[in-house]
Write a protein that holds these residues in place. Structure first.
Motif, mmCIF file in Angstrom:
data_model
loop_
_atom_site.group_PDB
_atom_site.id
_atom_site.type_symbol
_atom_site.label_atom_id
_atom_site.label_comp_id
_atom_site.label_asym_id
_atom_site.label_seq_id
_atom_site.Cartn_x
_atom_site.Cartn_y
_atom_site.Cartn_z
ATOM 1 N N VAL A 88 5.104 35.496 -19.112
ATOM 2 C CA VAL A 88 6.089 35.566 -20.206
ATOM 3 C C VAL A 88 6.570 36.992 -20.448
ATOM 4 N N GLY A 89 5.761 37.986 -20.042
ATOM 5 C CA GLY A 89 6.165 39.378 -20.174
ATOM 6 C C GLY A 89 5.886 39.966 -21.538
ATOM 7 N N PRO A 90 5.949 41.306 -21.653
ATOM 8 C CA PRO A 90 5.760 41.974 -22.942
ATOM 9 C C PRO A 90 6.902 41.636 -23.888
ATOM 10 N N GLY A 91 6.610 41.677 -25.184
ATOM 11 C CA GLY A 91 7.649 41.393 -26.172
ATOM 12 C C GLY A 91 7.795 39.927 -26.527
ATOM 13 N N THR A 92 6.858 39.087 -26.100
ATOM 14 C CA THR A 92 6.886 37.663 -26.428
ATOM 15 C C THR A 92 6.266 37.443 -27.806
ATOM 16 N N ALA A 93 6.880 36.537 -28.579
ATOM 17 C CA ALA A 93 6.368 36.151 -29.890
ATOM 18 C C ALA A 93 6.254 34.632 -29.930
ATOM 19 N N ALA A 94 5.124 34.124 -30.410
ATOM 20 C CA ALA A 94 4.903 32.679 -30.406
ATOM 21 C C ALA A 94 4.258 32.234 -31.716
ATOM 22 N N LEU A 95 4.651 31.043 -32.148
ATOM 23 C CA LEU A 95 3.988 30.374 -33.280
ATOM 24 C C LEU A 95 3.439 29.044 -32.814
ATOM 25 N N PHE A 96 2.174 28.794 -33.138
ATOM 26 C CA PHE A 96 1.516 27.521 -32.845
ATOM 27 C C PHE A 96 1.164 26.892 -34.190
ATOM 28 N N ILE A 97 1.683 25.728 -34.460
ATOM 29 C CA ILE A 97 1.475 25.107 -35.758
ATOM 30 C C ILE A 97 0.961 23.686 -35.569
ATOM 31 N N ASN A 98 -0.036 23.332 -36.365
ATOM 32 C CA ASN A 98 -0.571 21.976 -36.308
ATOM 33 C C ASN A 98 -0.746 21.401 -37.712
ATOM 34 N N ARG A 99 -0.552 20.103 -37.801
ATOM 35 C CA ARG A 99 -0.744 19.400 -39.058
ATOM 36 C C ARG A 99 -2.239 19.365 -39.382
ATOM 37 N N VAL A 100 -2.590 19.625 -40.608
ATOM 38 C CA VAL A 100 -3.998 19.659 -41.025
ATOM 39 C C VAL A 100 -4.565 18.244 -41.014
ATOM 40 N N THR B 219 -11.457 11.972 -30.043
ATOM 41 C CA THR B 219 -10.445 11.337 -30.894
ATOM 42 C C THR B 219 -9.624 12.380 -31.640
ATOM 43 N N GLU B 220 -10.306 13.397 -32.147
ATOM 44 C CA GLU B 220 -9.603 14.456 -32.883
ATOM 45 C C GLU B 220 -8.722 15.282 -31.939
ATOM 46 N N ILE B 221 -9.174 15.529 -30.723
ATOM 47 C CA ILE B 221 -8.362 16.265 -29.748
ATOM 48 C C ILE B 221 -7.060 15.514 -29.481
ATOM 49 N N GLU B 222 -7.143 14.206 -29.297
ATOM 50 C CA GLU B 222 -5.940 13.411 -29.035
ATOM 51 C C GLU B 222 -5.003 13.421 -30.230
ATOM 52 N N ARG B 223 -5.558 13.362 -31.439
ATOM 53 C CA ARG B 223 -4.705 13.443 -32.632
ATOM 54 C C ARG B 223 -4.001 14.788 -32.701
ATOM 55 N N LEU B 224 -4.768 15.842 -32.469
ATOM 56 C CA LEU B 224 -4.218 17.187 -32.599
ATOM 57 C C LEU B 224 -3.169 17.454 -31.523
ATOM 58 N N LYS B 225 -3.341 16.887 -30.345
ATOM 59 C CA LYS B 225 -2.332 17.051 -29.290
ATOM 60 C C LYS B 225 -0.977 16.515 -29.753
ATOM 61 N N LYS B 226 -0.996 15.470 -30.578
ATOM 62 C CA LYS B 226 0.245 14.878 -31.070
ATOM 63 C C LYS B 226 0.773 15.573 -32.319
ATOM 64 N N ASP B 227 -0.116 16.249 -33.046
ATOM 65 C CA ASP B 227 0.236 16.830 -34.344
ATOM 66 C C ASP B 227 0.392 18.344 -34.291
ATOM 67 N N LYS B 228 0.737 18.872 -33.142
ATOM 68 C CA LYS B 228 0.945 20.312 -33.023
ATOM 69 C C LYS B 228 2.296 20.580 -32.377
ATOM 70 N N LYS B 229 2.777 21.781 -32.592
ATOM 71 C CA LYS B 229 4.058 22.193 -32.009
ATOM 72 C C LYS B 229 4.012 23.686 -31.786
ATOM 73 N N GLY C 139 -5.772 26.672 -27.080
ATOM 74 C CA GLY C 139 -6.852 27.284 -27.844
ATOM 75 C C GLY C 139 -7.167 26.562 -29.137
ATOM 76 N N MET C 140 -6.141 26.066 -29.828
ATOM 77 C CA MET C 140 -6.403 25.370 -31.091
ATOM 78 C C MET C 140 -7.209 24.090 -30.867
ATOM 79 N N LEU C 141 -6.982 23.417 -29.726
ATOM 80 C CA LEU C 141 -7.761 22.227 -29.407
ATOM 81 C C LEU C 141 -9.213 22.602 -29.120
ATOM 82 N N VAL C 142 -9.382 23.696 -28.395
ATOM 83 C CA VAL C 142 -10.728 24.161 -28.041
ATOM 84 C C VAL C 142 -11.510 24.548 -29.298
ATOM 85 N N VAL C 143 -10.873 25.308 -30.167
ATOM 86 C CA VAL C 143 -11.543 25.766 -31.387
ATOM 87 C C VAL C 143 -11.901 24.583 -32.282
ATOM 88 N N ARG C 144 -10.979 23.647 -32.447
ATOM 89 C CA ARG C 144 -11.284 22.475 -33.268
ATOM 90 C C ARG C 144 -12.455 21.698 -32.670
#
Length: 286
Positions: free
Chosen positions: A274-286, A151-161, A130-135
């Motif tokens: 993944v089931g109920p009760g899943t918690a996730a963080l998606f972080i990317n370098r600005v 180009t930005e999509i490829e950068r962001l793919k490498k700069d996210k976790k 989703g973060m790639l799509v939104v960007r």
């Protein structure tokens, strides 16, 4: 120059208001409870889905869109916006055939020489895609070229976790997304596996920690190793209940240089696995 149009699928878990604001086209996957079939993010709400999931004695099944569904989406866009390039970003091909359906759909146009469609395997899931799509959509709205967006999509793919915790590995194991040994290990002695998607887009455990609090601290260590003091953006996501996810997000704010925070709920298709009760963080370098 024609404005670039952005297409994704429902597993990107982009809130509807954001999709509408940015003009993102979405093709839905399906979730089935026996004979009942629903379009993800369209004909069943997240609350309705998780209520049914918790009450169900059997795991629902999911299915990808057909190539024809993607073809019809591309045709609709090109009829309304002739000559516009299309960038179509999708769920990891390691866990779904959605990317392949989109790719095949793009080849079915009667006049492919008149179309400019780029289909991308994000190698991720939920807001990792989703973060790639939104960007991409934000750049398209700003009038950026297809080449600049790619180009930005490829950068962001490498700069996210992304890292996520599940309440139980039962759903991933039943859905065939993680091995039985890992599922068994996760059920013993309150061991919490810290999960991610690797570079190939497959679910993998990066560490196993006893207890949720220690798992959260370990996730912070992993994010610090990845991003250090660099400014980042963060999206917090959850299935059914947000408490653990929001606690994880609050902890992240004390460890990372966060410039922007988003929230989203993980939808029915990803939630099935993944089931109920899943918690996730998606972080990317600005």
């Amino acid at each position: 120059m024609s404005t670039v149009k952005i297409v994704t699928d429902s597993t990107a878990d982009i809130p509807k208001r954001v999709r509408e604001q940015l003009g993102i086209e979405m093709v839905s996957l399906k979730v089935m409870f026996g004979e009942e079939s629903y379009l993800d993010a369209v004909s069943i709400s997240n609350n309705q889905f998780y209520e049914k999931l918790i009450a169900s004695s059997t795991l629902p099944t999911t299915s990808q869109p057909s190539p024809v569904e993607f073809l019809e989406t591309y045709q609709r866009i090109l009829q309304k916006h002739p000559g516009s390039p299309i960038i179509s970003l999708h769920l990891s091909s390691a866990v779904s055939g959605t990317y392949q359906s989109a790719l095949l759909g793009s080849t079915l146009l009667e006049e492919p020489s008149d179309s400019d469609i780029t289909v991308i395997d994000t190698k991720s899931a939920s807001y990792g895609a989703g973060m790639l799509v939104v960007r991409a959509a934000e750049m398209a709205a700003a009038g950026k070229s297809k080449e600049a967006i790619l180009t930005e999509i490829e950068r962001l793919k490498k700069d996210k976790k992304l890292f996520f915790l599940v309440d139980t590995l039962e759903y991933l194991q039943k859905g065939g997304r993680i091995g039985k040994a890992a599922a068994l290990f996760g059920s013993i002695l309150n061991v919490k596996p810290i999960l991610t998607l690797d570079d190939d887009g497959e679910v993998t455990a990066v560490d196993k920690v006893r207890g949720t609090k220690k798992a959260m601290q370990r996730i912070m260590e992993l994010f610090k190793q990845e991003f250090g003091a660099d400014p980042v953006e963060m999206t917090v996501a959850w299935t059914h209940k947000s408490e653990i996810a929001l606690e994880l997000a609050a902890l992240a704010q004390t460890h990372l240089q966060i410039r922007n925070i988003r929230q989203t709920e993980i939808g029915a298709v990803i939630g099935t696995h993944v089931g109920p009760g899943t918690a996730a963080l998606f972080i990317n370098r600005v």
